[in-house]
Motif scaffolding. Structure first.
Motif, PDB file in Angstrom:
ATOM      1  N   ILE A 181      35.862  29.225  61.024  1.00 51.12           N
ATOM      2  CA  ILE A 181      36.324  29.757  59.952  1.00 51.12           C
ATOM      3  C   ILE A 181      34.378  30.635  59.639  1.00 51.12           C
ATOM      4  O   ILE A 181      34.626  31.719  59.761  1.00 51.12           O
ATOM      5  CB  ILE A 181      36.206  30.093  58.545  1.00 51.12           C
ATOM      6  CG1 ILE A 181      38.163  29.128  58.778  1.00 51.12           C
ATOM      7  CG2 ILE A 181      36.477  30.695  57.242  1.00 51.12           C
ATOM      8  CD1 ILE A 181      38.923  28.590  57.619  1.00 51.12           C
ATOM      9  N   VAL A 182      33.511  29.727  59.867  1.00 50.36           N
ATOM     10  CA  VAL A 182      32.048  29.955  59.505  1.00 50.36           C
ATOM     11  C   VAL A 182      31.681  30.996  60.732  1.00 50.36           C
ATOM     12  O   VAL A 182      31.069  31.965  60.592  1.00 50.36           O
ATOM     13  CB  VAL A 182      31.068  28.749  59.703  1.00 50.36           C
ATOM     14  CG1 VAL A 182      29.850  29.638  59.496  1.00 50.36           C
ATOM     15  CG2 VAL A 182      31.837  28.343  57.923  1.00 50.36           C
ATOM     16  N   THR A 183      31.897  30.638  61.984  1.00 49.61           N
ATOM     17  CA  THR A 183      31.772  31.951  63.248  1.00 49.61           C
ATOM     18  C   THR A 183      32.674  32.848  62.917  1.00 49.61           C
ATOM     19  O   THR A 183      31.967  33.571  62.976  1.00 49.61           O
ATOM     20  CB  THR A 183      32.261  30.670  64.348  1.00 49.61           C
ATOM     21  OG1 THR A 183      31.797  29.705  64.441  1.00 49.61           O
ATOM     22  CG2 THR A 183      32.180  31.720  65.557  1.00 49.61           C
ATOM     23  N   HIS A 184      34.346  33.219  62.741  1.00 55.48           N
ATOM     24  CA  HIS A 184      35.097  34.344  62.750  1.00 55.48           C
ATOM     25  C   HIS A 184      34.455  34.893  61.432  1.00 55.48           C
ATOM     26  O   HIS A 184      34.236  36.734  62.401  1.00 55.48           O
ATOM     27  CB  HIS A 184      36.410  33.691  61.973  1.00 55.48           C
ATOM     28  CG  HIS A 184      37.254  35.078  61.491  1.00 55.48           C
ATOM     29  ND1 HIS A 184      37.106  36.260  62.744  1.00 55.48           N
ATOM     30  CD2 HIS A 184      37.286  35.931  60.577  1.00 55.48           C
ATOM     31  CE1 HIS A 184      38.000  37.241  61.873  1.00 55.48           C
ATOM     32  NE2 HIS A 184      38.037  36.434  60.544  1.00 55.48           N
ATOM     33  N   MET A 185      33.209  34.713  59.698  1.00 55.16           N
ATOM     34  CA  MET A 185      33.288  35.146  59.355  1.00 55.16           C
ATOM     35  C   MET A 185      31.522  35.861  59.458  1.00 55.16           C
ATOM     36  O   MET A 185      31.427  37.409  59.547  1.00 55.16           O
ATOM     37  CB  MET A 185      32.873  34.655  58.512  1.00 55.16           C
ATOM     38  CG  MET A 185      34.571  34.027  57.438  1.00 55.16           C
ATOM     39  SD  MET A 185      34.061  33.515  55.790  1.00 55.16           S
ATOM     40  CE  MET A 185      33.199  33.910  54.707  1.00 55.16           C
ATOM     41  N   PHE A 186      31.027  35.030  60.656  1.00 56.45           N
ATOM     42  CA  PHE A 186      29.072  35.100  61.289  1.00 56.45           C
ATOM     43  C   PHE A 186      29.341  36.819  62.205  1.00 56.45           C
ATOM     44  O   PHE A 186      29.136  37.571  61.740  1.00 56.45           O
ATOM     45  CB  PHE A 186      28.287  34.552  61.890  1.00 56.45           C
ATOM     46  CG  PHE A 186      27.387  34.506  62.087  1.00 56.45           C
ATOM     47  CD1 PHE A 186      26.786  34.644  61.474  1.00 56.45           C
ATOM     48  CD2 PHE A 186      27.347  34.919  63.075  1.00 56.45           C
ATOM     49  CE1 PHE A 186      25.141  34.987  61.855  1.00 56.45           C
ATOM     50  CE2 PHE A 186      26.068  35.097  64.180  1.00 56.45           C
ATOM     51  CZ  PHE A 186      25.135  35.530  63.296  1.00 56.45           C
ATOM     52  N   LEU A 220      34.644  21.358  53.951  1.00 52.58           N
ATOM     53  CA  LEU A 220      33.948  21.312  53.541  1.00 52.58           C
ATOM     54  C   LEU A 220      33.828  19.294  52.516  1.00 52.58           C
ATOM     55  O   LEU A 220      32.665  19.155  52.478  1.00 52.58           O
ATOM     56  CB  LEU A 220      33.754  21.686  52.554  1.00 52.58           C
ATOM     57  CG  LEU A 220      32.601  22.820  52.577  1.00 52.58           C
ATOM     58  CD1 LEU A 220      32.035  24.289  51.343  1.00 52.58           C
ATOM     59  CD2 LEU A 220      31.157  23.432  53.568  1.00 52.58           C
ATOM     60  N   GLY A 270      36.782  29.840  66.457  1.00 55.64           N
ATOM     61  CA  GLY A 270      36.495  31.321  65.816  1.00 55.64           C
ATOM     62  C   GLY A 270      36.408  32.672  66.899  1.00 55.64           C
ATOM     63  O   GLY A 270      36.093  33.246  66.310  1.00 55.64           O
ATOM     64  N   LEU A 293      36.461  24.158  59.910  1.00 54.34           N
ATOM     65  CA  LEU A 293      35.588  24.930  59.038  1.00 54.34           C
ATOM     66  C   LEU A 293      34.660  26.030  60.456  1.00 54.34           C
ATOM     67  O   LEU A 293      34.297  26.800  59.348  1.00 54.34           O
ATOM     68  CB  LEU A 293      34.737  24.000  58.685  1.00 54.34           C
ATOM     69  CG  LEU A 293      33.294  24.429  57.750  1.00 54.34           C
ATOM     70  CD1 LEU A 293      33.913  25.187  56.640  1.00 54.34           C
ATOM     71  CD2 LEU A 293      32.925  23.024  57.300  1.00 54.34           C
ATOM     72  N   PRO A 294      33.918  25.003  61.479  1.00 56.18           N
ATOM     73  CA  PRO A 294      33.422  26.204  62.097  1.00 56.18           C
ATOM     74  C   PRO A 294      34.043  26.667  62.343  1.00 56.18           C
ATOM     75  O   PRO A 294      33.590  28.406  63.281  1.00 56.18           O
ATOM     76  CB  PRO A 294      33.211  25.106  63.226  1.00 56.18           C
ATOM     77  CG  PRO A 294      33.826  23.870  63.110  1.00 56.18           C
ATOM     78  CD  PRO A 294      34.150  24.111  61.658  1.00 56.18           C
ATOM     79  N   ALA A 332      38.562  26.357  53.937  1.00 59.66           N
ATOM     80  CA  ALA A 332      37.264  26.486  54.240  1.00 59.66           C
ATOM     81  C   ALA A 332      36.385  25.319  53.519  1.00 59.66           C
ATOM     82  O   ALA A 332      36.105  24.196  53.258  1.00 59.66           O
ATOM     83  CB  ALA A 332      36.115  27.359  53.797  1.00 59.66           C
TER      84      ALA A 332
END
Length: 234
Positions: free
Chosen positions: A210-215, A167, A128, A207-208, A163
């Motif tokens: 995508i979340v890391t990239h978005m954050f 989940l 990410g 999942l992590p 994503a």
């Protein structure tokens, strides 16, 4: 140039991910294949570190803002996790490193499994952190334009699908229980199906990422907006 990129940035990490996912299927492969694949994973990891040795050389150069500090700390966490996994792998080995005069330890076996599950998460975070560069390079190789609304919509749709599946797979595999070092009686039934096991873990890995990239993307955007000079009326 393109060949070098595909080898170091796509094929090598993909091979490492494949070996990591296969190594998780211990109760399907048994011990010998598990250790062989794990050894192959660390061999490729050494190659990956050597190919990216410039990153380590640049650690003491330049200034550190909040974003760079967070990125470095996350990478340090990945390195620490990999070191724990490597050390425990050697100590508890029954095949590849069984010749070493190291006493076995039940506690280190538990730490080994605990570290292995966390490696999935921290390597996802690692991807990410570098996703923007990877995506840019990939679309350039494929000859498509990131600004194309169809391409952007397709990438967003694929990311959202991964994503959501991540989940669902997180719950299906009881990942949170594994990450918190708790015991679970839920084991995958490899006599019923095999392929879904790897599909679920791949989704957990994404999942992590995508979340890391978005954050990081949101953080970068808000930092740029905060740095803009405030316009005052004449």
């Amino acid at each position: 140039m393109v060949r070098s990129f595909l080898l170091q940035r796509v094929m090598l990490p993909s091979a490492m991910l494949a070996l990591l996912l296969v190594s998780l299927a211990y109760w399907w492969l048994d011990n010998v294949p598990h250790e062989v694949f794990g050894t192959g994973l660390f061999a490729l990891l050494c190659w990956h570190i050597y190919a990216n040795r410039t990153w380590f050389k640049n650690l003491t150069r330049g200034t550190y803002d909040a974003r760079r500090t967070v990125r470095v700390l996350l990478h340090v966490g990945l390195i620490a996790n990999m070191i724990v996994l490597l050390v425990t792998s050697v100590v508890i080995s029954k095949s590849v490193f069984a010749w070493l005069p190291i006493p076995d330890s039940v506690y280190l076996r538990e730490i080994h499994w605990f570290a292995a599950y966390w490696v999935i998460i921290v390597t996802g975070i690692h991807v990410g952190l570098h996703w923007e560069r990877l995506r840019t390079s990939l679309v350039n190789v494929l000859g498509v334009r990131q600004t194309n609304p169809v391409v952007r919509a397709a990438l967003l749709a694929i990311g959202a699908a991964f994503a959501l599946q991540g989940l669902a797979s997180f719950e299906k595999l009881g990942v949170w229980t594994k990450l918190t070092f708790n015991y679970s009686l839920d084991f995958w039934d490899f006599t019923a199906s095999v392929a879904p096991f790897f599909g679920h873990w791949l989704a957990v890995f994404t999942l992590p990422a995508i979340v890391t990239h978005m954050f990081m993307a949101i953080w970068k955007l808000t930092s740029r907006r905060a740095a803009r000079p405030v316009r005052t009326g004449s």
